[in-house]
Design an enzyme around this catalytic site. Structure first.
Site, mmCIF file in Angstrom:
data_model
loop_
_atom_site.group_PDB
_atom_site.id
_atom_site.type_symbol
_atom_site.label_atom_id
_atom_site.label_comp_id
_atom_site.label_asym_id
_atom_site.label_seq_id
_atom_site.Cartn_x
_atom_site.Cartn_y
_atom_site.Cartn_z
ATOM 1 N N CYS A 195 0.783 -1.244 0.000
ATOM 2 C CA CYS A 195 0.000 0.000 0.000
ATOM 3 C C CYS A 195 0.815 1.294 0.000
ATOM 4 C CB CYS A 195 -1.059 0.029 1.083
ATOM 5 S SG CYS A 195 -0.941 -1.202 2.346
ATOM 6 N N ARG A 237 7.272 -11.203 5.152
ATOM 7 C CA ARG A 237 6.892 -11.007 6.542
ATOM 8 C C ARG A 237 7.576 -12.064 7.376
ATOM 9 N NH1 ARG A 237 0.353 -10.032 5.777
ATOM 10 N NH2 ARG A 237 0.601 -8.284 4.338
ATOM 11 N N GLN A 250 1.148 -11.117 -3.151
ATOM 12 C CA GLN A 250 -0.269 -10.758 -2.995
ATOM 13 C C GLN A 250 -0.842 -10.344 -4.340
ATOM 14 O OE1 GLN A 250 0.177 -7.538 -0.083
ATOM 15 N NE2 GLN A 250 -0.914 -8.831 1.379
ATOM 16 N N ASP A 257 -2.693 -7.978 -5.102
ATOM 17 C CA ASP A 257 -3.134 -6.807 -4.374
ATOM 18 C C ASP A 257 -3.764 -5.769 -5.299
ATOM 19 O OD1 ASP A 257 -3.393 -5.410 -2.076
ATOM 20 O OD2 ASP A 257 -1.260 -5.027 -1.772
ATOM 21 N N HIS A 262 -5.362 -1.479 -4.835
ATOM 22 C CA HIS A 262 -5.856 -0.392 -4.005
ATOM 23 C C HIS A 262 -6.740 0.487 -4.844
ATOM 24 C CE1 HIS A 262 -2.314 -1.802 -1.781
ATOM 25 N NE2 HIS A 262 -3.126 -1.622 -0.765
ATOM 26 N N LYS A 270 -14.400 -4.850 6.860
ATOM 27 C CA LYS A 270 -13.950 -5.662 5.721
ATOM 28 C C LYS A 270 -14.923 -6.793 5.430
ATOM 29 C CE LYS A 270 -11.205 -8.850 8.482
ATOM 30 N NZ LYS A 270 -10.030 -9.686 8.563
ATOM 31 N N HIS A 279 -8.472 -1.637 0.155
ATOM 32 C CA HIS A 279 -7.490 -2.678 -0.164
ATOM 33 C C HIS A 279 -8.293 -3.900 -0.565
ATOM 34 C CE1 HIS A 279 -4.286 -0.998 2.619
ATOM 35 N NE2 HIS A 279 -5.356 -0.492 3.164
#
Length: 587
Positions: A283, A312, A330, A332, A334, A414, A460
């Site tokens: 992000c 991570r 990911q 991902d 946004h 979420k 997200h």
RNA sequence: GCCAAAGUAGCUCAGCGGUAGAGCAGCUCACUCGUAAUGAGCAGGUCCUGGGUUCAAUUCCCAGCUUUGGCUCCA
């Protein structure tokens, strides 16, 4: 849409839960027979079985499980009655004076609640119940102790570790047998096992635990997944971006990651007197792109996606094959939107997510809506509006859903989507999250119609979650037998003898030109062995080639499901292309 | 990170206080084959790593690493 149980089914479920809970008590009795000084903690019924936590004078072995099992069978055979009595707190305290965990539980029972005990002869437990009437209702041939595990008292990391014994219990021997077969099926589908057998990926402890190596066959599948993913994102109004893997510490300080998740981040690298961190999230980078210019309400919404690889630091004990790793990609995206656009965008994200999951063969999907937790950022109205937008989207898509009150992240509500795989297990894949935090922290703005700078909303979302994990789920869902559109190799050509090797190569070239993933087995194995090898790799199509085929422009098709047919080469190509295009599974 | 178990050939596993074995895979040779394993031979191992005990450790003990089953955690 929610699962409606009939009265009869509900009763049967209750009965089975009672059986399992009572089994736990029987097990505790057996364990206390063996270890009179054992401290007993809790022993509930769980899905498929039960467990009981003990503080034992020594470690348990598998032989101990056998002995406990024998003792349990004896107890069950005695037709002991489960007797409930209500007692005063003092009485209970006296009764369990040497059981510190029970005393702790007792103290936790609210003053206005009754304290009840259950006794089945040699064993009395502090318990709310309910239980079966008698051990007659339990079946000595329908339970099995499965494993010994450590578990923190009350699930708290700082509490002492107890010994937990897991067991499974059913209404009869047949149900137990079916469940044990189910467990064997799970083992067969294990992506770690299949990953080796099918040569898809590997992990290398000596090179770093939790880091995935994609072999050519696994990489082929991943390419199919990613290509499809990119195409669909462009079709659905997204733009693909690429961002760096590391960033200076101020980014992570601003985003709040260093504050909240420092322990889960890889430690910093120092360069030019600055700390750089490997990214645990994409992000902040997407935000950098947003901030690159002044944004107008006319530009919004931005839908930026990236197959972004993040790292991570997961605790050593948490790593698990591809499902839990330290480096993963990911899928991902946004979305930066104006408040007006929120409802429509959420709805679209959800629709898109469902479409993607369906495409990969997941039909049963359930939504979980998580709302504002105690500690949260952002004004209440924004939370309410966002939560409502999520709820409306779920309802508009006609999804079955559950609400997890207070289960949202501190920065926004979420939706999580869970799929059910081929053998009924749930996996969480998609997540759609509102974020009231980042736009604030990075002071994001757009200029609205009225010329005033306002905060955009940020969403997200990940549809597949992590590519590694998603791949693991796919392997288990299909048990390694991927539908042709995903299969690393779709066709294996098997000449019946060396005389047809040239023709095999020619045919291979033709199929490859037609876009099929194909190779020929030109080893000196016999045909039967070649079929066996291709079959073990779960190759969708095997083409056996000999005189008849070479002279007639035919292929003898054998599918991995065992079907055989002979068709013209052109017809075969057409059939496979159709199945690939429609993403069908082989029948 | 915590509790427990495990780590022997590329894979699956056996074995053991006197420095190792099978099947499959690999390589070589022969066979030239019609729908799930042709046969023979060869090669392959710091028995996870580091300490300790012992005349002697892959084996016993301790520590570490990794894996597995759980617990905790999962932005």
């Amino acid at each position: 849409m929610s699962e409606q149980l009939t009265e009869k089914e509900r009763k049967a479920q209750e009965q089975l839960a009672k059986v399992r809970h009572s089994m736990a008590h029987v097990m505790a009795e057996a364990v206390l027979e063996m270890f009179p000084t054992a401290q007993i903690a809790i022993g509930p019924a769980i899905e498929n079985g039960f467990y009981y936590d003990f503080d034992l004078p020594r470690q348990l072995t598998n032989e101990d499980l056998d002995e406990i099992t024998e003792r349990m069978k004896k107890i069950i055979g005695q037709d002991k009655k489960f007797v409930r009595t209500v007692v005063s707190r003092d009485e209970a305290r006296k009764r369990f004076s040497d059981q510190k965990y029970k005393l702790e539980l007792l103290d936790a029972i609210p003053e206005d609640e009754e304290v009840s005990l259950y006794n089945q002869g040699g064993f009395t437990d502090l318990c709310r119940g309910p239980h079966v009437e008698s051990t007659k209702e339990l079946h000595a041939d329908a339970f099995k102790l499965l494993s010994i595990a450590g578990a923190y008292w009350r699930g708290k990391e700082t509490n002492p570790m107890l010994t937990r014994i897991y067991g499974t219990a059913w209404n009869n021997a047949k149900e137990l047998r079916l469940y044990m077969e189910h467990l064997a099926d799970i083992e067969k589908r294990d992506h770690r096992k299949l990953g080796k057998e099918l040569d898809l990926f590997s992990l290398h402890e000596e090179a770093g635990p939790g880091l995935v190596y994609w072999h050519p066959r696994g990489a082929r599948i991943r390419q199919q997944i990613e290509n499809f993913w990119r195409e669909e994102h462009y079709k659905n109004g997204y733009e693909i971006v690429y961002t760096p893997h590391v960033g200076k510490s101020w980014l992570w300080e601003t985003s709040g990651h260093l504050g909240f998740y420092k322990d889960s981040m890889y430690p910093p690298m120092e360069m030019d007197n600055m700390d750089y961190y490997v990214k645990p999230m994409n992000c902040p980078f997407h935000i950098m792109i947003y901030q690159n210019s002044k944004r107008s309400y006319r530009d919004l919404p931005f839908r930026w996606c990236e197959l972004g690889t993040v790292y991570r630091y997961e605790k050593a004990g948490a790593l698990h094959g591809l499902m839990r790793v330290r480096g993963f990609t990911q899928d991902d995206a946004h979305l930066f939107v104006t408040p007006d656009q929120m409802d429509g965008e959420i709805r679209e994200v959800l629709r898109f997510s469902l479409y993607m999951l369906h495409s990969f063969g997941f039909q049963e999907i359930k939504a979980y809506l998580s709302t504002r937790p105690e500690k949260a950022v952002g004004e209440q109205e924004r939370w309410d509006a966002a939560t409502e937008a999520l709820r409306k989207a779920i309802e508009a898509e006609g999804l079955d859903y559950e609400v997890d009150n207070g289960g949202g992240a501190f920065y926004g509500p979420k939706i999580d989507l869970k799929i059910k795989d081929a053998i009924g297990r749930e996996w969480q894949l998609s997540t759609v999250q509102f974020d009231f935090n980042m736009p604030e922290r990075f002071k994001l703005t757009f200029v609205d119609k009225d010329g005033v700078e306002k905060r955009p909303y940020m969403i997200h979302r990940a549809l597949l979650g992590s590519i590694e994990r998603f791949f693991g789920v796919l392997v288990e869902h299909y048990a390694g037998a991927f539908p042709p559109w995903l299969a690393p190799e779709q066709v294996k050509i098997i000449p019946v003898g060396e005389a047809y090797f040239d023709y095999a190569k020619q045919l291979e070239g033709r199929l490859r030109q037609a876009g099929l993933r194909v190779s020929s087995d030109l080893g000196d194995d016999r045909m039967n062995a070649k079929i066996r090898n291709a079959q073990k790799l779960k190759t969708p199509y095997m083409l056996v080639i000999g005189e008849k085929e070479a002279s007639g422009d035919l292929v003898a098709v054998r599918t991995r499901t065992g079907k055989q047919s002979t068709v013209s080469t052109g017809e075969f190509i057409k059939q496979v292309q159709e199945i690939v295009a429609s993403k069908q599974q082989l029948e």
